[in-house]
Design an enzyme around this catalytic site. Sequence first.
Site, PDB file in Angstrom:
ATOM      1  N   LYS A  48       0.846  -1.207   0.000  1.00 49.55           N
ATOM      2  CA  LYS A  48       0.000   0.000   0.000  1.00 49.55           C
ATOM      3  C   LYS A  48       0.872   1.244   0.000  1.00 49.55           C
ATOM      4  O   LYS A  48       0.650   2.185  -0.768  1.00 49.55           O
ATOM      5  CB  LYS A  48      -0.871  -0.003   1.263  1.00 49.55           C
ATOM      6  CG  LYS A  48      -1.530   1.319   1.590  1.00 49.55           C
ATOM      7  CD  LYS A  48      -2.459   1.261   2.793  1.00 49.55           C
ATOM      8  CE  LYS A  48      -1.752   1.498   4.075  1.00 49.55           C
ATOM      9  NZ  LYS A  48      -1.430   2.890   4.418  1.00 49.55           N
ATOM     10  N   ASN A  49       1.921   1.236   0.835  1.00 48.73           N
ATOM     11  CA  ASN A  49       2.700   2.465   1.047  1.00 48.73           C
ATOM     12  C   ASN A  49       3.753   2.710  -0.029  1.00 48.73           C
ATOM     13  O   ASN A  49       4.443   3.725   0.024  1.00 48.73           O
ATOM     14  CB  ASN A  49       3.317   2.463   2.443  1.00 48.73           C
ATOM     15  CG  ASN A  49       2.238   2.570   3.512  1.00 48.73           C
ATOM     16  OD1 ASN A  49       1.084   2.875   3.211  1.00 48.73           O
ATOM     17  ND2 ASN A  49       2.589   2.293   4.746  1.00 48.73           N
TER      18      ASN A  49
ATOM     19  N   ARG B   6      -4.707  10.349   4.542  1.00 50.17           N
ATOM     20  CA  ARG B   6      -3.498  11.159   4.760  1.00 50.17           C
ATOM     21  C   ARG B   6      -2.647  11.205   3.496  1.00 50.17           C
ATOM     22  O   ARG B   6      -2.071  12.230   3.164  1.00 50.17           O
ATOM     23  CB  ARG B   6      -2.731  10.522   5.904  1.00 50.17           C
ATOM     24  CG  ARG B   6      -1.256  10.824   5.906  1.00 50.17           C
ATOM     25  CD  ARG B   6      -0.873  11.538   7.110  1.00 50.17           C
ATOM     26  NE  ARG B   6       0.525  11.958   7.056  1.00 50.17           N
ATOM     27  CZ  ARG B   6       0.931  13.166   7.405  1.00 50.17           C
ATOM     28  NH1 ARG B   6       0.061  14.053   7.798  1.00 50.17           N
ATOM     29  NH2 ARG B   6       2.177  13.508   7.368  1.00 50.17           N
TER      30      ARG B   6
ATOM     31  N   CYS C  89      -5.765   7.966   9.441  1.00 48.84           N
ATOM     32  CA  CYS C  89      -5.954   7.215  10.687  1.00 48.84           C
ATOM     33  C   CYS C  89      -5.757   8.156  11.874  1.00 48.84           C
ATOM     34  O   CYS C  89      -4.856   8.969  11.879  1.00 48.84           O
ATOM     35  CB  CYS C  89      -4.882   6.140  10.788  1.00 48.84           C
ATOM     36  SG  CYS C  89      -5.460   4.581  10.178  1.00 48.84           S
TER      37      CYS C  89
ATOM     38  N   ARG D  38      -1.230  14.821  12.553  1.00 45.42           N
ATOM     39  CA  ARG D  38      -0.485  14.482  11.330  1.00 45.42           C
ATOM     40  C   ARG D  38      -0.040  15.786  10.650  1.00 45.42           C
ATOM     41  O   ARG D  38      -0.549  16.175   9.624  1.00 45.42           O
ATOM     42  CB  ARG D  38      -1.348  13.639  10.390  1.00 45.42           C
ATOM     43  CG  ARG D  38      -1.962  12.401  11.016  1.00 45.42           C
ATOM     44  CD  ARG D  38      -0.980  11.348  11.479  1.00 45.42           C
ATOM     45  NE  ARG D  38      -0.244  10.693  10.421  1.00 45.42           N
ATOM     46  CZ  ARG D  38      -0.694   9.619   9.764  1.00 45.42           C
ATOM     47  NH1 ARG D  38      -1.876   9.158  10.040  1.00 45.42           N
ATOM     48  NH2 ARG D  38       0.030   9.059   8.814  1.00 45.42           N
TER      49      ARG D  38
ATOM     50  N   ILE E 252       2.079  18.605   8.558  1.00 48.41           N
ATOM     51  CA  ILE E 252       2.765  18.496   7.262  1.00 48.41           C
ATOM     52  C   ILE E 252       3.807  19.604   7.116  1.00 48.41           C
ATOM     53  O   ILE E 252       4.165  20.005   5.998  1.00 48.41           O
ATOM     54  CB  ILE E 252       1.762  18.534   6.083  1.00 48.41           C
ATOM     55  CG1 ILE E 252       0.901  19.798   6.097  1.00 48.41           C
ATOM     56  CG2 ILE E 252       0.868  17.298   6.089  1.00 48.41           C
ATOM     57  CD1 ILE E 252       0.104  19.961   4.811  1.00 48.41           C
TER      58      ILE E 252
ATOM     59  N   ASP F 119       4.301   0.458  12.070  1.00 47.76           N
ATOM     60  CA  ASP F 119       3.088  -0.189  11.532  1.00 47.76           C
ATOM     61  C   ASP F 119       2.941  -1.624  12.010  1.00 47.76           C
ATOM     62  O   ASP F 119       1.887  -2.226  11.806  1.00 47.76           O
ATOM     63  CB  ASP F 119       3.088  -0.154   9.992  1.00 47.76           C
ATOM     64  CG  ASP F 119       2.970   1.275   9.479  1.00 47.76           C
ATOM     65  OD1 ASP F 119       3.258   1.498   8.290  1.00 47.76           O
ATOM     66  OD2 ASP F 119       2.629   2.162  10.275  1.00 47.76           O
TER      67      ASP F 119
ATOM     68  N   ARG G 214      -8.737  -0.839   4.706  1.00 42.69           N
ATOM     69  CA  ARG G 214      -7.933   0.271   4.142  1.00 42.69           C
ATOM     70  C   ARG G 214      -6.563  -0.239   3.702  1.00 42.69           C
ATOM     71  O   ARG G 214      -5.967   0.284   2.777  1.00 42.69           O
ATOM     72  CB  ARG G 214      -7.701   1.367   5.187  1.00 42.69           C
ATOM     73  CG  ARG G 214      -8.886   2.207   5.521  1.00 42.69           C
ATOM     74  CD  ARG G 214      -8.494   3.418   6.318  1.00 42.69           C
ATOM     75  NE  ARG G 214      -7.448   4.192   5.631  1.00 42.69           N
ATOM     76  CZ  ARG G 214      -6.801   5.223   6.194  1.00 42.69           C
ATOM     77  NH1 ARG G 214      -7.079   5.553   7.439  1.00 42.69           N
ATOM     78  NH2 ARG G 214      -5.890   5.900   5.523  1.00 42.69           N
TER      79      ARG G 214
HETATM   80  C1  EPZ Z   1       4.001   6.865   6.298  1.00 43.87           C
HETATM   81  O1  EPZ Z   1       3.183   7.857   6.893  1.00 43.87           O
HETATM   82  C2  EPZ Z   1       3.115   5.634   6.166  1.00 43.87           C
HETATM   83  N1  EPZ Z   1       1.976   5.938   5.302  1.00 43.87           N
HETATM   84  C3  EPZ Z   1       2.619   5.223   7.542  1.00 43.87           C
HETATM   85  O2  EPZ Z   1       1.852   4.036   7.381  1.00 43.87           O
HETATM   86  C4  EPZ Z   1       3.831   4.916   8.423  1.00 43.87           C
HETATM   87  O3  EPZ Z   1       3.385   4.580   9.718  1.00 43.87           O
HETATM   88  C5  EPZ Z   1       4.747   6.144   8.483  1.00 43.87           C
HETATM   89  O4  EPZ Z   1       5.113   6.536   7.139  1.00 43.87           O
HETATM   90  C6  EPZ Z   1       6.009   5.874   9.275  1.00 43.87           C
HETATM   91  O5  EPZ Z   1       6.703   4.804   8.708  1.00 43.87           O
HETATM   92  C7  EPZ Z   1       2.146   5.941   3.958  1.00 43.87           C
HETATM   93  O6  EPZ Z   1       3.232   5.715   3.455  1.00 43.87           O
HETATM   94  C8  EPZ Z   1       0.911   6.204   3.141  1.00 43.87           C
HETATM   95  P1  EPZ Z   1       5.912  10.240   8.536  1.00 43.87           P
HETATM   96  P2  EPZ Z   1       3.694   9.390   6.979  1.00 43.87           P
HETATM   97  O7  EPZ Z   1       5.809  11.483   7.744  1.00 43.87           O
HETATM   98  O8  EPZ Z   1       4.447   9.728   5.729  1.00 43.87           O
HETATM   99  C9  EPZ Z   1       5.797  13.473  11.969  1.00 43.87           C
HETATM  100  C10 EPZ Z   1      -0.012   2.624   7.683  1.00 43.87           C
HETATM  101  O9  EPZ Z   1      -0.534   2.102   8.677  1.00 43.87           O
HETATM  102  N2  EPZ Z   1       5.728  14.467  10.878  1.00 43.87           N
HETATM  103  O10 EPZ Z   1       7.151   9.427   8.430  1.00 43.87           O
HETATM  104  O11 EPZ Z   1       2.555  10.222   7.359  1.00 43.87           O
HETATM  105  C11 EPZ Z   1       4.466  12.738  12.122  1.00 43.87           C
HETATM  106  O12 EPZ Z   1       3.587  13.481  12.930  1.00 43.87           O
HETATM  107  C12 EPZ Z   1       0.457   4.071   7.746  1.00 43.87           C
HETATM  108  O13 EPZ Z   1       0.186   2.025   6.590  1.00 43.87           O
HETATM  109  C13 EPZ Z   1       5.868  15.817  11.189  1.00 43.87           C
HETATM  110  O14 EPZ Z   1       6.050  16.187  12.344  1.00 43.87           O
HETATM  111  O15 EPZ Z   1       4.701   9.275   8.190  1.00 43.87           O
HETATM  112  C14 EPZ Z   1       4.862  11.446  12.761  1.00 43.87           C
HETATM  113  O16 EPZ Z   1       4.984  11.659  14.162  1.00 43.87           O
HETATM  114  C15 EPZ Z   1       0.194   4.713   9.100  1.00 43.87           C
HETATM  115  N3  EPZ Z   1       5.788  16.725  10.182  1.00 43.87           N
HETATM  116  C16 EPZ Z   1       6.255  11.187  12.191  1.00 43.87           C
HETATM  117  O17 EPZ Z   1       6.707  12.419  11.642  1.00 43.87           O
HETATM  118  C17 EPZ Z   1       5.598  16.356   8.881  1.00 43.87           C
HETATM  119  O18 EPZ Z   1       5.549  17.237   7.996  1.00 43.87           O
HETATM  120  C18 EPZ Z   1       6.269  10.115  11.098  1.00 43.87           C
HETATM  121  O19 EPZ Z   1       5.536  10.604  10.039  1.00 43.87           O
HETATM  122  C19 EPZ Z   1       5.458  14.979   8.585  1.00 43.87           C
HETATM  123  C20 EPZ Z   1       5.535  14.047   9.594  1.00 43.87           C
END
Ligand code: EPZ
Length: 416
Positions: A22-23, A92, A116, A121, A123, A303, A395
């Site tokens: 998925k990711n 997201r 989720c 979350r 950005i 995850d 999902r």
């Molecule tokens: C990706 O989410 C995955 N989703 C998530 O999988 C996965 O848990 C996550 O990476 C971590 O490996 C997809 O790829 C679609 P991050 P993402 O940006 O990109 C903080 C699942 O179950 N952050 O690495 O959203 C954020 O709050 C899903 O398949 C900021 O602070 O994850 C979090 O605490 C859930 N500012 C941490 O970083 C930002 O601009 C990790 O987020 C972005 C993120």
Amino acid sequence: MEKFIVTGEVQLQGSLKISGAKNATLPIMAASLLCSGVSVIHDVPFIRDISAMQEILVLLGAKIVREGNALIIDTTNVSKIEIPEHLMREMRASVFLMGPLLGRFKKVRLSYPGGCDIGPRPIDLHIKALEKVGAKIRERFGFIDAEAYKLTGGDIHFDFPSVGATENAMMAAVLAEGATIIRNAAREPEINDLQTFLNKMGAKISGAGTDTICIEGVSKLFATEHTIMPDRIQAGTFLMAGAMTHGDVTIENIRPEYLFSVLDKLEEIGAHITTAENYIRVKAGELRGVDIKTLPYPGFPTDLQAPILSLFTIAKGTSVITETIFENRFKHVDELSRMGAKIKVEGRTAIIRGVSKLTGACVAAPDLRAGGSLVLAALAAEGVSEIESVYHIDRGYEKFEEKLQSLGANIIRRRT
Ligand code: EPZ
């Protein structure tokens, strides 16, 4: 609404192939917007998040046909740059569209992403990266407007190796003028898959999988064909189901290096692991609790935190899990407690005291991975469990109950 009905205490036996990740699929579908033409993506999983991304691309003007496991995406007539709010809230990953739409149209408008409920979350890292390659971004009235007269290469340093922000930065930089460097980049294998797809389109990217990614901007990209990598999180979930039910489960199409941190922990816990180049087998052993801290790749993946927490509820001794990635990712704990689990949560730490057996109960999936962990607990529990709100599970786990049935599980899907 639908629910799963599970009768526990069945040892899972057998082997299965898992679907595409998925990711990896979500950013690659977004990346197809970077050019005009017909791209073919194979091994695309049949899950709700993919349908949601498909709906967004079609609303932007793409034509998409599914042929078996493949998606045929024609982006010739894509012209819109605004993503509808209701679709942004649903998932997201819609934030991944910022990079490609900026890259192709130099403009994008979207509301804050949903997804989720595992924590705020933000950005901010996405926005910082896009500004570094020349985007002007305004955040007003709950919407984000980004535009650029032109995109120019920049030097991006992430405070945190965000997966999505790394992918957005890559997709915004491939058509920028000049070179971009992304430092402290996320190293997840799905980023390698995106790099491979973009380079097949004609991009010039190197370094995915390391913490520094270099991108040489090009003037045009072309439609291409690609097969999505297998889903390591799905694989890890089924391996844990095998260990929890004292069974013997083999995943046939997964590279062990995607899950080294997980396999290491499963061995420490007492499961017997055998691997080959494209294959992992788990055989049950006597399960004992260990400590785990979730970390960015190659650390233990967040995850798989919920599924392994389920396993710890019936392992000997006490386990401690520290969730360092998301703030609110223990929503499976209350539901597991209804099945007799002994768990205490203090902030980002869960302390689990193993019990000899869980008992079936009526529970509800609070989010995608928590839902998966409840199914695993029900498979091991004595008696019958009902798991409501399986739409969360749909999902990200393709045909979850069918795959578990192929391993001997007694699980059926029912309308509520
Ligand atoms: C990706 O989410 C995955 N989703 C998530 O999988 C996965 O848990 C996550 O990476 C971590 O490996 C997809 O790829 C679609 P991050 P993402 O940006 O990109 C903080 C699942 O179950 N952050 O690495 O959203 C954020 O709050 C899903 O398949 C900021 O602070 O994850 C979090 O605490 C859930 N500012 C941490 O970083 C930002 O601009 C990790 O987020 C972005 C993120």
